[in-house]
Every structure is written in C-alpha cells, then in structure tokens.
Design an enzyme around this catalytic site. Sequence first.
Site, PDB file in Angstrom:
ATOM      1  N   ARG A 156       0.822  -1.240   0.260  1.00 35.56           N
ATOM      2  CA  ARG A 156      -0.159  -0.010   0.133  1.00 35.56           C
ATOM      3  C   ARG A 156       0.660   1.317  -0.001  1.00 35.56           C
ATOM      4  O   ARG A 156       0.598   2.222  -0.642  1.00 35.56           O
ATOM      5  CB  ARG A 156      -0.527  -0.074   1.216  1.00 35.56           C
ATOM      6  CG  ARG A 156      -1.814   1.048   1.330  1.00 35.56           C
ATOM      7  CD  ARG A 156      -2.483   1.586  -0.060  1.00 35.56           C
ATOM      8  NE  ARG A 156      -3.204   0.494  -0.744  1.00 35.56           N
ATOM      9  CZ  ARG A 156      -3.393   0.549  -1.966  1.00 35.56           C
ATOM     10  NH1 ARG A 156      -3.040   1.640  -2.823  1.00 35.56           N
ATOM     11  NH2 ARG A 156      -3.770  -0.573  -2.615  1.00 35.56           N
TER      12      ARG A 156
ATOM     13  N   LYS B 212       2.477  25.138  -4.024  1.00 33.48           N
ATOM     14  CA  LYS B 212       1.313  24.644  -3.638  1.00 33.48           C
ATOM     15  C   LYS B 212       1.419  23.205  -3.717  1.00 33.48           C
ATOM     16  O   LYS B 212       0.619  22.554  -4.226  1.00 33.48           O
ATOM     17  CB  LYS B 212       0.115  25.204  -4.259  1.00 33.48           C
ATOM     18  CG  LYS B 212      -0.154  26.920  -4.289  1.00 33.48           C
ATOM     19  CD  LYS B 212      -1.491  27.205  -5.106  1.00 33.48           C
ATOM     20  CE  LYS B 212      -1.543  28.875  -4.726  1.00 33.48           C
ATOM     21  NZ  LYS B 212      -2.540  29.368  -5.743  1.00 33.48           N
TER      22      LYS B 212
ATOM     23  N   LYS C  62       5.263  39.243  -4.182  1.00 41.48           N
ATOM     24  CA  LYS C  62       3.493  38.976  -4.582  1.00 41.48           C
ATOM     25  C   LYS C  62       2.789  40.371  -3.966  1.00 41.48           C
ATOM     26  O   LYS C  62       3.289  41.032  -3.215  1.00 41.48           O
ATOM     27  CB  LYS C  62       3.114  37.843  -3.859  1.00 41.48           C
ATOM     28  CG  LYS C  62       3.854  36.641  -4.357  1.00 41.48           C
ATOM     29  CD  LYS C  62       3.257  35.234  -4.153  1.00 41.48           C
ATOM     30  CE  LYS C  62       2.195  34.967  -5.214  1.00 41.48           C
ATOM     31  NZ  LYS C  62       1.602  33.569  -4.953  1.00 41.48           N
TER      32      LYS C  62
ATOM     33  N   GLU D 255       5.386  40.071  -8.960  1.00 43.86           N
ATOM     34  CA  GLU D 255       3.905  39.658  -9.310  1.00 43.86           C
ATOM     35  C   GLU D 255       3.029  41.051  -9.644  1.00 43.86           C
ATOM     36  O   GLU D 255       3.226  41.871  -8.749  1.00 43.86           O
ATOM     37  CB  GLU D 255       3.007  38.827  -8.376  1.00 43.86           C
ATOM     38  CG  GLU D 255       1.545  38.695  -8.749  1.00 43.86           C
ATOM     39  CD  GLU D 255       1.045  37.985  -7.629  1.00 43.86           C
ATOM     40  OE1 GLU D 255       1.271  36.680  -7.361  1.00 43.86           O
ATOM     41  OE2 GLU D 255       0.146  38.557  -6.882  1.00 43.86           O
TER      42      GLU D 255
ATOM     43  N   ASP E  77      -0.557  38.104 -12.934  1.00 43.33           N
ATOM     44  CA  ASP E  77      -1.427  37.371 -12.077  1.00 43.33           C
ATOM     45  C   ASP E  77      -3.035  37.706 -12.631  1.00 43.33           C
ATOM     46  O   ASP E  77      -3.547  38.824 -12.540  1.00 43.33           O
ATOM     47  CB  ASP E  77      -1.336  37.762 -10.829  1.00 43.33           C
ATOM     48  CG  ASP E  77      -2.004  36.952  -9.686  1.00 43.33           C
ATOM     49  OD1 ASP E  77      -1.874  35.621 -10.020  1.00 43.33           O
ATOM     50  OD2 ASP E  77      -2.577  37.119  -8.894  1.00 43.33           O
TER      51      ASP E  77
END
Length: 302
Positions: A97, A132, A164, A194, A226
């Site tokens: 597994r 992410k 960002k 960004e 973005d």
Amino acid sequence: MNTEMDRVVRTALAEDLGLVGDLTTMVTVPAEATGTAYVMAREAGVLSGTTCADATFAQVDPEVTVTWHRRDGDKLTPGDVVGEFSGSARSILTGERTALNLLGHLSGIATRTAEMVALVDGTKARIADTRKTTPGLRALEKRAVADGGGINHRFGLHDAILVKDNHIGLGGGLGPVLQRLANHTSHLVRVEIEVDTLEQLEQVLAFDAARLADGLPQVVHAILLDNMSPAQVAEGVRRVRQHPARVVTEVSGGVTEASVRALADAGPDVISVGALTHSVRCLDFGLDLLTNGTVDKKHPKG
C-alpha cells in the site's frame, strides 16, 4: 532527493505499521512463503514515483527484488505491466500500500502535467509548478511534474525572490519595494515580481529602464502577470518585449485545462499551475499476484 524520499517512506510505513506491524499478514501468511506480484496500470497516464517503491521495499525488506518494465516519464495504457516485486510474500504485502500510494499520487501529478503540456503544444509557453504542494512531499511532487514534461518553479522561499501582492501591500507599495530590492539584492539572486495590472507592469519596467540607462544592472528578471485575461497577457508580453533587458514573462492565477491554451497563445514564457500538485487525482494501479503461471487480477487490493 534520496534523503527526502527515505524520510517520506519511513513516515508512511510508520503510519501504516504502528508498533505491531502488519497484523493481518503475520496471522494469515506463512513466514516462509514467497511470491511475485505485478504492478498493473488500470488506466492511461504517465508514470512517476518508481524510486519511492524501491525505497519502500528497501526499508521493509531489502531482499525483495523490484524490477521495472517502464521508466518514470513513460506513457502508460490500461493493462500495462509496470513492474514486479519478488521475494517474501509477507514483505510484499506489507509494503504494497505504501508503494502504490506514492506511485499513484506522483503518477497522477505527472499525468495531469503531461495533459497541460500537450494543450500548449506549438506555443512557446512552458508549464511550471508552484509551491502549492503537499507538506513534506515537495521534492517528490516537483520531480513528478518534471516526469510529466513540465518545469519546476523555485523550490522554496530560500532560492529566489518572488514579490507578490501581499509583499507590496505590507512593504509600503511597489515603489519602495523596488528600491529595497535594488539596495539589497545581488547579481546572483533572481527576482520576480507579481503584477495585477498593466499599470503596475509599466512601473516595474520603467524602474529598470531608468537603471539600465544609468549603466546599472536590472533588478527584475521575471514578471508574473497574475489573473489576467488572454488579451491583457498579450499586451503585457508586448510591453515586456520592448524593454531593453531580457525579462521572463509568467502567467498564473486559476489556470485550468479550459483556459491554458488561450493564455499560451498570448505569448508568455511560462504558465504556472498550482493545480498540478494541489488538486491532483491519483492514477490507479493494482498489485496482481502470479497464480498457476497467470496473473490473478482478482486479488483484493488495499
């Protein structure tokens, strides 16, 4: 990678085996039993994660022989025999597994990446991952993206600067942030910014154009457009190409299979897609036993 992979496998096995071990297998399967089990692809996709299965059995039982008939990055069709595990029956069942979980998860990432790459074929855009990722699995997941034909963005917060919108907001605005970057970065550090609007893009380009005119090096090496429409991306790319220095254009923000082609046709260098790793579906594999010279596909899984 080996250190990261060994850590992941060790954690997964500890989670599965606890302090007792594989109770079902110890009770039902004789210690002396041996066998061979085949890893079968149950659906089409792209293979990734074979080294994780290798690491699983290296930790469960180094005497188990793992043989692969396909390599990471290979395309699979339903029914393909991907690999085989031979040796102690107890060891095969104990490691099954963990090996298949990692193989399925990483192959799912490689498969979705390959689908995205195919959708932008013929354009200059390359498909990239983001940060992410599943906590603890970043190195493995980024390798899976590469197996699917994509490219890797920065690995973490430590290996490049990506400014960002929240950095700009908390840093006092785009102008002060650009000046701090100029004061504190060196030629060895890559910087990406960004921007949410074409007006912000113009401010970034004007800042570096003035520096270049004064004989100073550029500060910004890449610009992330973005959440822009294809028309806005095309205009942004046009403006960047008129800049006196080479600047990479990246597009990001909710990119899907339905939207990626139009964005790629707008001309960016890179399209980053968080969903490659944060919303992936596992590819389905089974482990089938060899019984009386044939593969028994009715063997229960799980």
